[in-house]
Write an enzyme that holds these catalytic residues in place. Structure first.
Site, short mmCIF file in Angstrom:
data_model
loop_
_atom_site.label_atom_id
_atom_site.label_comp_id
_atom_site.label_asym_id
_atom_site.label_seq_id
_atom_site.Cartn_x
_atom_site.Cartn_y
_atom_site.Cartn_z
N TYR A 32 0.83 -1.21 0.00
CA TYR A 32 0.00 0.00 0.00
C TYR A 32 0.86 1.25 0.00
O TYR A 32 2.07 1.18 0.15
CB TYR A 32 -0.96 -0.02 1.20
N LYS A 143 6.42 -1.64 1.90
CA LYS A 143 5.22 -1.10 2.54
C LYS A 143 4.10 -2.13 2.41
O LYS A 143 3.19 -2.01 1.59
CB LYS A 143 4.85 0.27 1.94
N GLU A 175 12.74 2.62 13.75
CA GLU A 175 11.79 3.68 13.38
C GLU A 175 10.61 3.61 14.33
O GLU A 175 10.65 2.88 15.31
CB GLU A 175 11.35 3.50 11.91
N LEU A 199 11.26 1.60 6.90
CA LEU A 199 10.56 2.03 5.69
C LEU A 199 11.22 3.31 5.18
O LEU A 199 11.44 4.24 5.97
CB LEU A 199 9.08 2.31 5.99
#
Ligand code: PDD
Length: 277
Positions: A32, A143, A175, A199
């Site tokens: 996505y 993702k 993250e 990411l």
């Protein structure tokens, strides 16, 4: 009523259905993107579509649409919403097959896109985050729609009255559950380098681009947990939240417990950049 795009058709959200054998549903087999729209303009379109390409490539899928086709869909959906700031959500799954791991059975991806208003929460006065072990897999650069670890991590944060979990893998900061992380120490800005545990955030990269343009130096380097805990400032970044200062980590104040001066400066540059579009 929100209009959405599903497999070539525009329809009301309430009338958009997918087959229960969609591999997104049975396997979480899809990827996505979340793309912000500021002042009715799609923000960083090329960068988001490039990341989509990379995610699809990593899961052995081809991008089913061209850049122009994606842009046409985004524009139509953005036009149907009243708000000027929106967040486009797109999802591509490997489509409907019998429930079999074999990806060669799949030949018709499912494409879903919607655009929703960005609901502005009061994040710029600083939020609380927790630290947590990074319980995710080793391909966080994709993702992927399989977000169960992030859902659990955000819930753990919420249980402690916090909005984000900052993740630690082998003593290093990776993250946030749904954001990238920056720290400031002695006026120097640090962020972890992009690798398979992170990411490649579009906002992260834009922040670095803006800092470069303003001749503000930064360091892309691994951050050990002690550096996080002793930071003067901590920020997280994402497309919909933008740059958000963390003023409390676990139960301790970050720096002096107030929004930091480096954040103020960086956020000001970021907001100016958005207006230039
Ligand atoms: N998430 N890291 C993770 C794990 C994320 O889920 C996100 C964004 C980011 C920031 O990336 P970007 O700057 O490109 O938004 C980093 C989106 C907003 C989401 O899943 O809703």
């Amino acid at each position: 009523m929100t209009t959405v795009y599903l497999n070539g058709e525009y329809k009301p959200l309430a009338e958009a259905f997918i087959n229960v054998l969609d591999r997104g549903f049975t396997f979480g087999d899809g990827v996505y993107e979340v793309i912000p729209v500021f002042n009715r303009k799609v923000f960083r379109l090329d960068e988001h579509l490039e990341r989509l390409d990379n995610s699809l490539q990593s899961i052995y899928m081809e991008n089913p649409l061209s850049k122009d086709e994606w842009f046409t869909i985004f524009s139509k959906l953005v036009d149907t919403e009243k708000q000027v700031n929106q967040s486009i959500y797109l999802q591509v799954t490997r489509g409907v097959t019998e429930r079999d791991h074999d990806i060669s059975l799949a030949d018709n991806p499912t494409i879903f896109v919607m655009s929703r208003p960005i609901v502005k929460k009061d994040l710029f006065s600083g939020i609380k985050a927790i630290t947590h072990d990074d319980i995710r897999w080793k391909q966080c650069d994709i993702k992927a729609i399989t977000l169960l670890p992030s859902v659990i991590l955000r819930h753990k944060a919420k249980e402690q009255d916090a909005k984000e979990a900052i993740l630690i893998r082998d003593g290093m900061v990776t993250e946030g559950a749904a954001s990238n992380v920056f720290i400031v120490k002695d006026n120097i800005i640090y962020t972890p380098p992009k690798d398979n545990h992170v990411l490649p955030g579009i906002t992260r990269d834009l922040v670095l681009e803006i800092l470069s343009r303003k001749n503000i130096s930064y360091v892309e380097a691994p951050i050990v947990i002690e550096e996080l805990l002793n930071a003067d400032e901590i920020w997280i970044t994402s497309s919909t939240w933008e740059i958000v200062p963390i003023v409390k980590l676990d139960n301790n104040p970050v720096g002096n417990g107030c929004v930091g001066k480096m954040w103020k400066k960086t956020n000001q540059f970021y907001q100016e950049f958005k207006k230039e579009l």
